[in-house]
Scaffold this active site. Sequence first.
Site, short mmCIF file in Angstrom:
data_model
loop_
_atom_site.label_atom_id
_atom_site.label_comp_id
_atom_site.label_asym_id
_atom_site.label_seq_id
_atom_site.Cartn_x
_atom_site.Cartn_y
_atom_site.Cartn_z
N PRO A 61 1.09 -1.16 -0.29
CA PRO A 61 0.22 -0.46 -0.34
C PRO A 61 0.89 1.36 -0.24
CG PRO A 61 -0.06 -1.33 2.04
CD PRO A 61 1.29 -1.47 1.33
N THR A 62 0.27 2.22 -0.42
CA THR A 62 0.82 3.66 -0.09
C THR A 62 1.37 4.39 1.16
OG1 THR A 62 -1.50 4.29 -0.41
CG2 THR A 62 0.48 5.16 -2.32
N THR A 63 0.13 3.70 1.90
CA THR A 63 0.39 4.38 3.38
C THR A 63 1.57 3.74 4.49
OG1 THR A 63 -1.11 2.41 3.90
CG2 THR A 63 -2.11 4.67 3.90
N ASN A 64 1.73 2.46 3.83
CA ASN A 64 3.57 1.79 3.65
C ASN A 64 4.02 0.87 3.18
OD1 ASN A 64 1.23 2.88 7.11
ND2 ASN A 64 0.75 0.57 6.62
N GLY A 113 -6.45 -1.86 0.87
CA GLY A 113 -8.30 -1.24 0.76
C GLY A 113 -9.26 -3.10 0.02
N GLY A 135 -6.89 -6.91 4.84
CA GLY A 135 -7.83 -5.06 4.15
C GLY A 135 -7.65 -4.77 5.10
N CYS A 148 -3.43 1.35 9.31
CA CYS A 148 -4.97 0.59 9.58
C CYS A 148 -5.39 0.42 10.80
CB CYS A 148 -4.69 -0.56 8.43
SG CYS A 148 -3.35 -1.97 9.24
N GLU A 159 -13.91 5.70 5.94
CA GLU A 159 -12.38 5.34 6.70
C GLU A 159 -10.71 6.64 6.79
OE1 GLU A 159 -9.59 1.94 4.72
OE2 GLU A 159 -8.05 2.01 6.63
#
Length: 468
Positions: free
Chosen positions: A141-144, A224, A242, A275, A363
Amino acid sequence: MSTISAETVRQVVAEVVRQVVGASSCPPATVTDGIFPDMDSAIVAADTAWRAYLNCTMKDRARFVQAIRDVALVPEHLEFMARSTVEETGMGNVPDKIAKNRAVAELTPGTEDLVTEAWSGDAGLTTVEISPFGVIGAITPTTNPTETIINNGIGMLAAGNAVVFSPHPRATKVSHWLIRKLNHALVAAGAPPNLIVTVTEPSIENTNAMMQHKLVRLLVATGGPGIVKAVLSSGKKAIGAGAGNPPALVDATADIEKAAKDIVDGASFDNNLPCTAEKEVLAVASITDLLKFEMLKNGAYELRDPALIEKLAALVVDGRHAVTDWIGKSAPSILKAIGVDAPVGTRLIIAEVPFEHPFVRVELMMPVLPIVRVKDVEQGMDYAVIAEHGNRHTAIMHSTDVNALTRMAKRIQTTIFVKNGPSYAGIGIGGEGYCSFTIAGPTGEGLTSARTFARRRRCVLVGGLNVR
Ligand code: NAD
């Protein structure tokens, strides 16, 4: 004066390592970056690497895992990964990304996670050994982005696999940088080249090609609902990590001062990208005002004007999704966009809203935390279960009532349930237990580690080696 190329230096180091460790039967390797122009060549290279990796010893594997940790933990690398990720993705903050990368490098289990089971008796000896799948396709993911590559990389290689990464296209540069560094370090440690690979241009098309490729034996999706559904529909064995929407429930028995600090710490961590981070608070009415008062002392800023709350909602929520441009942005920059000057030290925006508000349902993944006043702990649990959307991801509760904590755990059925701490305690940062950034709620593996990325294989010797 003649100069020695970097390639020659690497080959010399690899040869010295091979001679020093001696016992390795890994074949000699040449250095590659692990970055290929197309999925097919990346996967074929990873498959070749995996076949060579089968000849390496467990001691070799442990050394390769250590090489990954060592690359990640170089202070300049931690700083570079954090800074580059913030620049490239436009999300999160540098100090917390450093903490996240350090946590995965230090706390992801290695080969010690692979525990053999054995039965011995009159009929002989049977073992179940944790064996590799082969080539794993991992979507990040982009988040981590770097955290997931380090975390999956350690676990997947510890279990004897090779891995082809499909990074988020908006985190390509930093993912390439890391994959290149890891390949160089692995080969220098004596590993076959291309145990960790990717493609020059990550894209949805390339991810689809990876999901369909016959040499990919296991898919691991961290992202996601869209990508989790895609891997689960692929016809291959898949692990889905997810979306979450973790509720934090605070009852009247909690240590409110501590709960307030823990919630602000957890919900502002990396600008709320994880998340696992607190996404909504359900507070029992009798302590809600005190909780907010204590949160304000810890860097929260309360939006009280209903018109401003709606202005913020219009900015950051689009239907059932958060607006990408605002995901992972800092609290002061979000406040500025609605015309509010944040006091120095602001790291979280709080707003009291009704339970039906989109801030609760969506979210958000930004430091905007809705607070819902509930009449009692039972209503708090009812709301928490609804807000979590059945993701089975993460929930947090602040309470000293053991019975209430137990009821909540049974009702919400999340993979992670943090009691009386910030959410990140659930992934080993300030809480006991190992670290994982791939938390597989939908498919049930939980916090993934080496043994998750492996097959259980039974080996039976009839009539021998029972020495009892
Ligand atoms: P995302 O779903 O947009 O992207 C994740 C990855 O999947 C990316 O590499 C993306 O390119 C790819 N992808 C997405 N849809 C695809 C499709 N239809 N076909 C092929 N590839 C596709 O997620 P994101 O914004 O990068 O990350 C945030 C989301 O991930 C949040 O929902 C968060 O809760 C979740 N997440 C979960 C975990 C966990 O361990 N459970 C960890 C981190 C993030």
